[in-house]
Design a protein around this motif. Structure first.
Motif, PDB file in Angstrom:
ATOM      1  N   UNK A 192       0.836  -1.197   0.000  1.00 17.42           N
ATOM      2  CA  UNK A 192       0.000   0.000   0.000  1.00 17.42           C
ATOM      3  C   UNK A 192       0.873   1.249   0.000  1.00 17.42           C
ATOM      4  N   UNK A 193       0.564   2.174  -0.876  1.00 19.51           N
ATOM      5  CA  UNK A 193       1.312   3.429  -0.970  1.00 19.51           C
ATOM      6  C   UNK A 193       0.564   4.509  -0.176  1.00 19.51           C
ATOM      7  N   UNK A 194       1.223   5.064   0.836  1.00 20.88           N
ATOM      8  CA  UNK A 194       0.593   6.047   1.721  1.00 20.88           C
ATOM      9  C   UNK A 194       1.307   7.383   1.585  1.00 20.88           C
ATOM     10  N   UNK A 195       0.539   8.417   1.314  1.00 25.06           N
ATOM     11  CA  UNK A 195       1.043   9.791   1.347  1.00 25.06           C
ATOM     12  C   UNK A 195       0.689  10.358   2.717  1.00 25.06           C
ATOM     13  N   UNK A 196       1.699  10.736   3.479  1.00 27.09           N
ATOM     14  CA  UNK A 196       1.479  11.235   4.842  1.00 27.09           C
ATOM     15  C   UNK A 196       2.116  12.599   5.015  1.00 27.09           C
ATOM     16  N   UNK A 197       1.439  13.479   5.744  1.00 27.87           N
ATOM     17  CA  UNK A 197       2.028  14.798   5.996  1.00 27.87           C
ATOM     18  C   UNK A 197       1.493  15.416   7.281  1.00 27.87           C
ATOM     19  N   UNK A 198       2.341  16.266   7.859  1.00 26.18           N
ATOM     20  CA  UNK A 198       2.020  16.941   9.117  1.00 26.18           C
ATOM     21  C   UNK A 198       2.471  18.389   9.032  1.00 26.18           C
ATOM     22  N   UNK A 199       1.546  19.314   9.279  1.00 25.11           N
ATOM     23  CA  UNK A 199       1.890  20.736   9.353  1.00 25.11           C
ATOM     24  C   UNK A 199       1.374  21.341  10.656  1.00 25.11           C
ATOM     25  N   UNK A 200       1.120  20.502  11.656  1.00 26.67           N
ATOM     26  CA  UNK A 200       0.546  20.993  12.904  1.00 26.67           C
ATOM     27  C   UNK A 200       1.585  21.643  13.804  1.00 26.67           C
ATOM     28  N   UNK A 201       2.862  21.402  13.515  1.00 26.39           N
ATOM     29  CA  UNK A 201       3.952  21.919  14.312  1.00 26.39           C
ATOM     30  C   UNK A 201       4.776  22.878  13.459  1.00 26.39           C
ATOM     31  N   UNK A 202       5.813  23.457  14.023  1.00 23.57           N
ATOM     32  CA  UNK A 202       6.641  24.366  13.238  1.00 23.57           C
ATOM     33  C   UNK A 202       7.305  23.665  12.059  1.00 23.57           C
ATOM     34  N   UNK A 203       7.881  22.471  12.253  1.00 21.98           N
ATOM     35  CA  UNK A 203       8.445  21.761  11.099  1.00 21.98           C
ATOM     36  C   UNK A 203       7.331  21.210  10.213  1.00 21.98           C
ATOM     37  N   UNK A 204       7.632  21.069   8.937  1.00 20.84           N
ATOM     38  CA  UNK A 204       6.721  20.426   7.995  1.00 20.84           C
ATOM     39  C   UNK A 204       7.348  19.096   7.611  1.00 20.84           C
TER      40      UNK A 204
END
Length: 239
Positions: free
Chosen positions: A1-13
């Motif tokens: 399974x190919x998963x695109x994951x991302x987080x912008x909830x903190x200062x780092x992206x």
């Protein structure tokens, strides 16, 4: 399974493309630019590095808060748009749970996000056989109340994650527990993808919203003026 994951909830992206546990692309940025400017280009760059098109993605995973109000909204909006447009499953993961993934096995892991004025977003987690288990629900709290709550745990088994200098100083006034600072516990989208593999997808993408855990200042001011969300007129409808 190919998963695109991302987080912008903190200062780092953090953006990652993971296939069956293997990292195909991973981009982390601490540049002082708004996540609204960098998120989509970083997603496109990740796809290019992986030799994939957006249609090849099988699942979207996003850190849905708590955290920066603007940052969380950006990530959730992009995730919902991609999931709806591509007709792909969407998984939302607590931003604090993602930070807890940086903790050690056997410890009582306390992920933190500095909410200013000696307050924090916090929860308590444990790693058990590779899985992260929530013990105390994520909540917004004063550090005094949090440290009082944590007195029932063995201090040698406590591990604070993502503590800013101010939070570190407050903890050190009451405890000698292990502290991992913000610089050494950045949110990692590859770990987000791993968490998403074992999490049920969102059932209703349209009604999927960020987890703020406290009112925004605008909402607080609206209610202070005597307004009520009584089912007829809500804050969102008024705005």
């Amino acid at each position: 399974m190919k998963i695109l994951a991302f987080d912008t909830s903190n200062k780092p992206l953090s953006v990652a493309l993971v296939e069956d546990g293997k990292t195909l692309a991973h981009i982390e940025s601490t540049e002082k630019k708004t996540h609204s400017i960098t998120l989509l280009p970083d997603i496109q760059k990740s796809l290019k590095e992986s030799n994939l098109s957006v249609d090849d993605i099988d699942m979207i995973a996003v850190a849905d808060g708590p955290g920066s109000y603007t940052g969380v909204r950006i990530a959730v909006t992009v995730a919902k748009t991609l999931a709806f447009t591509l007709n792909k499953p969407l998984v939302g993961i607590s931003s604090l749970e993602l930070l807890a993934a940086n903790g050690d096995e056997g410890m009582f892991i306390v992920p933190l996000m500095d909410a200013r004025n000696d307050n924090a977003f916090a929860g308590v987690y444990q790693k058990k056989q590779g899985k992260i288990v929530n013990i105390v629900e994520d909540h917004h709290t004063s550090m005094d109340k949090l440290l009082d709550l944590l007195q029932k745990y063995d201090e040698d088994k406590l591990e604070f994650i993502n503590a800013t200098q101010n939070l570190t100083d407050l903890i050190r006034e009451h405890s000698h527990a292990k502290i991992i600072t913000s610089e050494d516990s950045l949110p990692d989208a590859t770990k987000l993808a791993k968490l998403a593999e074992h999490t049920e997808p969102v059932k209703d993408i349209d009604n999927f919203i960020p987890t703020y855990l406290r009112l925004t200042q605008a909402e607080h001011d609206w209610y202070e003026k005597g307004n009520k969300d009584d089912g007829n007129v809500s804050y969102v409808e008024e705005v």
